[in-house]
Design a protein around this motif. Structure first.
Motif, mmCIF file in Angstrom:
data_model
loop_
_atom_site.group_PDB
_atom_site.id
_atom_site.type_symbol
_atom_site.label_atom_id
_atom_site.label_comp_id
_atom_site.label_asym_id
_atom_site.label_seq_id
_atom_site.Cartn_x
_atom_site.Cartn_y
_atom_site.Cartn_z
ATOM 1 N N GLN A 1 0.832 -1.203 0.000
ATOM 2 C CA GLN A 1 0.000 0.000 0.000
ATOM 3 C C GLN A 1 0.867 1.253 0.000
ATOM 4 O OE1 GLN A 1 -3.262 0.041 2.779
ATOM 5 N NE2 GLN A 1 -3.266 2.279 2.861
ATOM 6 N N GLU A 2 1.932 1.231 0.743
ATOM 7 C CA GLU A 2 2.829 2.385 0.791
ATOM 8 C C GLU A 2 3.450 2.660 -0.584
ATOM 9 O OE1 GLU A 2 6.822 3.504 3.242
ATOM 10 O OE2 GLU A 2 5.238 2.482 4.356
ATOM 11 N N VAL A 3 3.932 1.602 -1.243
ATOM 12 C CA VAL A 3 4.540 1.747 -2.574
ATOM 13 C C VAL A 3 3.498 2.217 -3.586
ATOM 14 C CG1 VAL A 3 5.624 0.497 -4.494
ATOM 15 C CG2 VAL A 3 6.345 0.031 -2.141
ATOM 16 N N ILE A 4 2.343 1.573 -3.591
ATOM 17 C CA ILE A 4 1.287 1.931 -4.541
ATOM 18 C C ILE A 4 0.833 3.371 -4.339
ATOM 19 C CG2 ILE A 4 -1.123 1.480 -5.175
ATOM 20 C CD1 ILE A 4 -0.474 -1.511 -4.539
ATOM 21 N N GLY A 5 0.640 3.771 -3.095
ATOM 22 C CA GLY A 5 0.225 5.138 -2.806
ATOM 23 C C GLY A 5 1.201 6.164 -3.347
ATOM 24 N N LYS A 6 2.494 5.905 -3.151
ATOM 25 C CA LYS A 6 3.517 6.848 -3.633
ATOM 26 C C LYS A 6 3.572 6.881 -5.160
ATOM 27 C CE LYS A 6 8.214 8.450 -3.223
ATOM 28 N NZ LYS A 6 7.872 9.497 -4.146
ATOM 29 N N VAL A 7 3.627 5.702 -5.787
ATOM 30 C CA VAL A 7 3.726 5.658 -7.253
ATOM 31 C C VAL A 7 2.482 6.281 -7.891
ATOM 32 C CG1 VAL A 7 3.823 4.127 -9.260
ATOM 33 C CG2 VAL A 7 5.310 3.697 -7.297
ATOM 34 N N CYS A 8 1.314 5.986 -7.370
ATOM 35 C CA CYS A 8 0.092 6.552 -7.936
ATOM 36 C C CYS A 8 0.027 8.064 -7.732
ATOM 37 C CB CYS A 8 -1.137 5.861 -7.353
ATOM 38 S SG CYS A 8 -1.358 4.186 -8.004
ATOM 39 N N GLN B 1 -5.074 6.291 -10.439
ATOM 40 C CA GLN B 1 -6.014 6.052 -9.348
ATOM 41 C C GLN B 1 -5.710 4.701 -8.724
ATOM 42 O OE1 GLN B 1 -8.419 8.453 -8.550
ATOM 43 N NE2 GLN B 1 -7.145 9.568 -10.004
ATOM 44 N N TRP B 2 -6.056 4.534 -7.444
ATOM 45 C CA TRP B 2 -5.890 3.217 -6.842
ATOM 46 C C TRP B 2 -6.975 2.968 -5.819
ATOM 47 C CZ3 TRP B 2 -4.386 1.631 -1.832
ATOM 48 C CH2 TRP B 2 -4.020 2.655 -0.956
ATOM 49 N N GLU B 3 -7.222 1.675 -5.592
ATOM 50 C CA GLU B 3 -8.228 1.249 -4.631
ATOM 51 C C GLU B 3 -7.695 0.036 -3.883
ATOM 52 O OE1 GLU B 3 -11.719 -0.024 -6.757
ATOM 53 O OE2 GLU B 3 -10.586 -1.447 -7.971
ATOM 54 N N LYS B 4 -8.312 -0.214 -2.753
ATOM 55 C CA LYS B 4 -7.901 -1.334 -1.901
ATOM 56 C C LYS B 4 -9.109 -2.241 -1.696
ATOM 57 C CE LYS B 4 -5.971 -1.903 2.727
ATOM 58 N NZ LYS B 4 -5.474 -1.163 3.876
ATOM 59 N N HIS C 1 -0.768 -7.713 -12.060
ATOM 60 C CA HIS C 1 0.551 -7.129 -12.324
ATOM 61 C C HIS C 1 1.621 -7.859 -11.518
ATOM 62 C CE1 HIS C 1 3.742 -4.175 -12.803
ATOM 63 N NE2 HIS C 1 3.792 -4.042 -11.490
ATOM 64 N N THR C 2 1.371 -8.068 -10.231
ATOM 65 C CA THR C 2 2.361 -8.711 -9.367
ATOM 66 C C THR C 2 1.679 -9.220 -8.110
ATOM 67 O OG1 THR C 2 4.609 -8.453 -8.479
ATOM 68 C CG2 THR C 2 3.073 -6.663 -8.031
ATOM 69 N N PHE C 3 2.464 -9.917 -7.284
ATOM 70 C CA PHE C 3 1.979 -10.341 -5.974
ATOM 71 C C PHE C 3 3.155 -10.395 -5.016
ATOM 72 C CE2 PHE C 3 2.946 -14.157 -8.345
ATOM 73 C CZ PHE C 3 3.530 -15.027 -7.438
ATOM 74 N N TRP C 4 2.847 -10.447 -3.727
ATOM 75 C CA TRP C 4 3.765 -10.452 -2.599
ATOM 76 C C TRP C 4 4.520 -9.147 -2.428
ATOM 77 C CZ3 TRP C 4 5.925 -15.976 -3.713
ATOM 78 C CH2 TRP C 4 4.964 -16.921 -3.338
ATOM 79 N N ARG C 5 5.411 -8.808 -3.314
ATOM 80 C CA ARG C 5 6.185 -7.567 -3.185
ATOM 81 C C ARG C 5 5.986 -6.694 -4.417
ATOM 82 N NH1 ARG C 5 8.630 -7.628 1.571
ATOM 83 N NH2 ARG C 5 9.444 -9.608 2.312
ATOM 84 N N VAL C 6 5.911 -5.390 -4.200
ATOM 85 C CA VAL C 6 5.680 -4.449 -5.297
ATOM 86 C C VAL C 6 6.959 -3.676 -5.560
ATOM 87 C CG1 VAL C 6 4.269 -2.543 -6.129
ATOM 88 C CG2 VAL C 6 3.282 -4.215 -4.553
ATOM 89 N N ASN C 7 7.457 -3.785 -6.778
ATOM 90 C CA ASN C 7 8.635 -3.040 -7.192
ATOM 91 C C ASN C 7 8.162 -1.690 -7.731
ATOM 92 O OD1 ASN C 7 10.528 -1.982 -9.263
ATOM 93 N ND2 ASN C 7 11.752 -3.730 -8.624
#
Length: 92
Positions: free
Chosen positions: A33-40, A46-49, A76-82
Motif C-alpha cells: 500500500q505504501e509503494v502503490i500510494g507513492k507511485v500513484c 487512481q488506486w483502490e484497496k 501485475h504482481t503479488f507479494w512484493r511491489v517493485n
C-alpha cells in the motif's frame, strides 16, 4: 489489418486503475500500500484497496498470493511491489 496485430491505444497514467488486494494485519499488504500510494501519487493513477476476507471470489482466486496488485483488472504482481516496475507499467 488483423485485430491481433493492431496496437491498443496507450492509456495515460491518470486513466489507469491500480487495485491492491490484501487483508488487515498483513505486513506485506501494508508495504504494498505504501509503494502503490507513492507511485500513484507521482503518476496520477487512481488506486483502490480490496479486502480479500470480504469477497469470496477474490479469496478463491488470490488467497495464496496476497498482496496482489492489479492494473486495470489484470494481475501485475503479488507479494512484493517493485516501484520502478509499477511506474513503468503505468506509463509514468
Amino acid at each position: 489489418m488483423s485485430p491481433l496485430l493492431r496496437r491498443k491505444e496507450k492509456k495515460s497514467p491518470a486513466e489507469r486503475m491500480v487495485t491492491l488486494i490484501g487483508k488487515p494485519g498483513c505486513h506485506l499488504c501494508d508495504d504494498a500500500q505504501e509503494v502503490i500510494g507513492k507511485v500513484c501519487a507521482d503518476t496520477g493513477a487512481q488506486w483502490e484497496k480490496k479486502d480479500i476476507s470480504q469477497d469470496e471470489e477474490l479469496y478463491r482466486l488470490y488467497w495464496e498470493q496476497i498482496p496482489v496488485v492489479l492494473i486495470d483488472g489484470e494481475q501485475h504482481t503479488f507479494w512484493r511491489v517493485n516501484p520502478d516496475r509499477l511506474r513503468r507499467a503505468l506509463g509514468g
